[in-house]
Design a protein around this motif. Structure first.
Motif, PDB file in Angstrom:
ATOM      1  N   ASP A   1       0.879  -1.327  -0.024  1.00 14.18           N
ATOM      2  CA  ASP A   1      -0.092   0.067   0.006  1.00 14.18           C
ATOM      3  C   ASP A   1       0.924   1.361  -0.047  1.00 14.18           C
ATOM      4  O   ASP A   1       0.384   2.138  -0.751  1.00 14.18           O
ATOM      5  CB  ASP A   1      -0.826   0.029   1.276  1.00 14.18           C
ATOM      6  CG  ASP A   1      -2.109  -1.054   1.138  1.00 14.18           C
ATOM      7  OD1 ASP A   1      -2.142  -1.628   0.069  1.00 14.18           O
ATOM      8  OD2 ASP A   1      -2.524  -1.232   2.108  1.00 14.18           O
ATOM      9  N   GLU A   2       1.650   1.253   0.792  1.00 11.50           N
ATOM     10  CA  GLU A   2       2.886   2.465   0.877  1.00 11.50           C
ATOM     11  C   GLU A   2       3.382   2.632  -0.621  1.00 11.50           C
ATOM     12  O   GLU A   2       3.623   3.968  -0.988  1.00 11.50           O
ATOM     13  CB  GLU A   2       3.884   2.237   2.118  1.00 11.50           C
ATOM     14  CG  GLU A   2       4.788   3.613   2.319  1.00 11.50           C
ATOM     15  CD  GLU A   2       5.201   3.429   3.450  1.00 11.50           C
ATOM     16  OE1 GLU A   2       6.318   3.970   3.810  1.00 11.50           O
ATOM     17  OE2 GLU A   2       4.617   3.266   4.663  1.00 11.50           O
ATOM     18  N   LEU A   3       4.022   1.692  -1.223  1.00 13.85           N
ATOM     19  CA  LEU A   3       4.581   1.761  -2.462  1.00 13.85           C
ATOM     20  C   LEU A   3       3.511   2.596  -3.499  1.00 13.85           C
ATOM     21  O   LEU A   3       3.773   3.414  -4.104  1.00 13.85           O
ATOM     22  CB  LEU A   3       5.197   0.563  -2.957  1.00 13.85           C
ATOM     23  CG  LEU A   3       5.692   0.606  -4.417  1.00 13.85           C
ATOM     24  CD1 LEU A   3       6.701   1.696  -4.713  1.00 13.85           C
ATOM     25  CD2 LEU A   3       6.038  -0.806  -4.929  1.00 13.85           C
ATOM     26  N   PHE A   4       2.138   2.116  -3.376  1.00 14.29           N
ATOM     27  CA  PHE A   4       1.145   2.440  -4.396  1.00 14.29           C
ATOM     28  C   PHE A   4       1.027   3.631  -4.154  1.00 14.29           C
ATOM     29  O   PHE A   4       0.890   4.637  -4.977  1.00 14.29           O
ATOM     30  CB  PHE A   4      -0.070   1.608  -4.352  1.00 14.29           C
ATOM     31  CG  PHE A   4      -1.147   1.959  -5.069  1.00 14.29           C
ATOM     32  CD1 PHE A   4      -1.156   1.668  -6.291  1.00 14.29           C
ATOM     33  CD2 PHE A   4      -2.124   3.141  -4.340  1.00 14.29           C
ATOM     34  CE1 PHE A   4      -2.196   2.245  -7.327  1.00 14.29           C
ATOM     35  CE2 PHE A   4      -3.134   3.312  -5.361  1.00 14.29           C
ATOM     36  CZ  PHE A   4      -3.341   2.870  -6.625  1.00 14.29           C
ATOM     37  N   GLU A   5       0.825   4.096  -2.858  1.00 19.70           N
ATOM     38  CA  GLU A   5       0.266   5.379  -2.239  1.00 19.70           C
ATOM     39  C   GLU A   5       1.458   6.560  -2.620  1.00 19.70           C
ATOM     40  O   GLU A   5       1.174   7.543  -2.947  1.00 19.70           O
ATOM     41  CB  GLU A   5      -0.147   5.581  -0.875  1.00 19.70           C
ATOM     42  CG  GLU A   5      -1.197   4.793  -0.531  1.00 19.70           C
ATOM     43  CD  GLU A   5      -2.853   5.404  -1.331  1.00 19.70           C
ATOM     44  OE1 GLU A   5      -2.606   6.612  -1.452  1.00 19.70           O
ATOM     45  OE2 GLU A   5      -3.595   4.381  -1.610  1.00 19.70           O
ATOM     46  N   GLN A   6       2.661   6.257  -2.359  1.00 18.90           N
ATOM     47  CA  GLN A   6       3.807   6.948  -2.463  1.00 18.90           C
ATOM     48  C   GLN A   6       3.773   7.300  -4.003  1.00 18.90           C
ATOM     49  O   GLN A   6       4.248   8.455  -4.407  1.00 18.90           O
ATOM     50  CB  GLN A   6       4.998   6.427  -1.949  1.00 18.90           C
ATOM     51  CG  GLN A   6       5.091   6.715  -0.411  1.00 18.90           C
ATOM     52  CD  GLN A   6       6.464   6.323   0.113  1.00 18.90           C
ATOM     53  OE1 GLN A   6       7.298   5.836  -0.731  1.00 18.90           O
ATOM     54  NE2 GLN A   6       6.656   6.351   1.381  1.00 18.90           N
ATOM     55  N   SER A   7       3.715   6.298  -4.909  1.00 18.44           N
ATOM     56  CA  SER A   7       3.861   6.399  -6.396  1.00 18.44           C
ATOM     57  C   SER A   7       2.758   7.449  -7.007  1.00 18.44           C
ATOM     58  O   SER A   7       3.248   8.418  -7.518  1.00 18.44           O
ATOM     59  CB  SER A   7       3.868   5.199  -7.010  1.00 18.44           C
ATOM     60  OG  SER A   7       4.773   4.396  -6.657  1.00 18.44           O
ATOM     61  N   ARG A   8       1.665   7.206  -6.489  1.00 12.47           N
ATOM     62  CA  ARG A   8       0.624   8.048  -6.888  1.00 12.47           C
ATOM     63  C   ARG A   8       0.875   9.691  -6.159  1.00 12.47           C
ATOM     64  O   ARG A   8       0.467  10.606  -7.065  1.00 12.47           O
ATOM     65  CB  ARG A   8      -0.943   7.618  -6.242  1.00 12.47           C
ATOM     66  CG  ARG A   8      -1.954   8.447  -6.686  1.00 12.47           C
ATOM     67  CD  ARG A   8      -3.116   8.284  -5.619  1.00 12.47           C
ATOM     68  NE  ARG A   8      -2.734   8.796  -4.184  1.00 12.47           N
ATOM     69  CZ  ARG A   8      -2.931   9.907  -3.907  1.00 12.47           C
ATOM     70  NH1 ARG A   8      -3.133  11.041  -4.537  1.00 12.47           N
ATOM     71  NH2 ARG A   8      -2.346  10.418  -2.539  1.00 12.47           N
TER      72      ARG A   8
END
Length: 341
Positions: free
Chosen positions: A170-177
């Protein structure tokens, strides 16, 4: 006649993968229970692609009596409390946490590497599953060690965020966004920004400057494969969702060529050699996701030492590094000890 199997931690990434692999490999089950914490009680999880939904039962009240095997994917805390209870009730525990790996009375098993060690499970009725980065490494090392005897290994890992659970993904996804839309990036699960970055830090630091993840690779490889092997590891978290990669430098006692190593690895159980010396002639984490093999590429000789080789190793960490290996242990246990029918 099949087994009664409980999957503990059934709502997590690894627990769901365990259920999927049990179904995929047609593990002989008369009954399967999805078990989780009280907050997940009643949550439905799917038994792989079978279409069958399982309602999660509360671990606090679950009675392990009469169950044959419990696959634990619940973390060290719940495992410490409930695994001994399950084992005492006559249910063999296969644990994915780090809690029992270095216990001398608990076998640490990778079925392609040290199947005979499983016979020691009766001391505590518990079997340990190794760390995800160790599991794929020893699958690649075992056939080469048998052929030429490994003296020393230097490995650098490139580990996906799924190794840190759903929160890491989730952190990778949210940071990328956030980066794409110009929002601020705040690390939570990881110590630094993980999107478009790499972090040379997995688990806690130890007194000698290594991290616990690196220590695990050293001591687990020795326990599973050979205590005489010297190993140095640097473990790095990378912005990949699924699939761990490793650059492995190996020094042998006996002479072994890259060609000989390729021939050995091509036939080795659990290994898939993809090694064409051309653009794209190797495997990356994206291709390994969802697959069971430990992929090996870039096999070449190391001219800086006598009898040295270098290789690249990739595997789906949720499968061979966790859920698949646990199910393979259950299959091995069934063949050797818990024969039904």
């Amino acid at each position: 006649m099949g087994y009664r199997v409980a999957v503990v931690g059934a709502t997590g990434n690894v627990g769901r993968e365990m259920l999927a692999i049990l179904a995929e490999r047609e593990f002989p089950m008369d009954e399967v229970a999805a078990v989780a914490s009280s907050r997940s009680q009643g949550t439905e999880v799917e038994l792989g692609d079978t279409g069958k939904m399982l309602k999660c039962r509360n671990l606090e009240h679950f009675d392990f009596s009469g169950w044959d095997i419990a696959l634990f994917a619940a973390g060290s805390g719940p495992t410490k409390e409930y695994a001994p209870k399950a084992a005492a009730a006559g249910c063999v525990v296969i644990d994915n946490s780090s809690l029992y790996r270095m216990d001398p009375d608990v076998p640490l098993i990778v079925p392609e590497v040290n199947p005979d060690a499983i016979d020691g499970y009766t001391k505590k009725n518990i079997i340990a599953n190794p760390n995800c980065s160790t599991a794929q490494l020893v699958v690649a090392l075992k056939p080469l060690h048998d052929a030429a005897t490994i003296k020393r290994v230097v490995v650098s890992t490139y580990q996906s965020v799924s190794g840190a659970g759903k929160a890491g993904m989730d952190e990778l996804f949210e940071q990328s966004r956030a980066i794409f839309v110009g929002d601020p990036v705040e690390p939570a699960k990881f110590t630094k920004q993980i999107a478009f970055n790499v972090i040379p830090h997995i688990d806690v630091f130890m007194d000698d400057g290594s991290t616990k993840e690196e220590w695990k690779m050293v001591v687990e490889t020795k326990k599973i494969l050979d205590p005489k092997i010297k190993l140095s590891a640097t473990c790095v978290r990378v912005p990949v969702f699924v699939g761990h990669s490793e650059a492995v430098n190996i020094e042998f006692e006996k002479e072994i060529s890259a060609k000989e190593a390729q021939d050995i690895l091509r036939e080795a159980p659990g290994c898939m050699l993809v090694d064409k010396r051309e653009d794209g002639g190797y495997v990356t984490p994206v291709e390994s996701a969802g697959d069971s093999a430990t992929y090996i590429s870039r096999v070449r000789e190391d001219p800086t030492v006598d009898n040295g080789l270098v290789l690249w190793c990739v595997s789906d960490n949720l499968r061979k590094g966790a859920a698949l290996n646990a199910v393979q242990i259950a299959e091995l246990l069934g063949r050797r000890h818990l024969k039904k029918g």
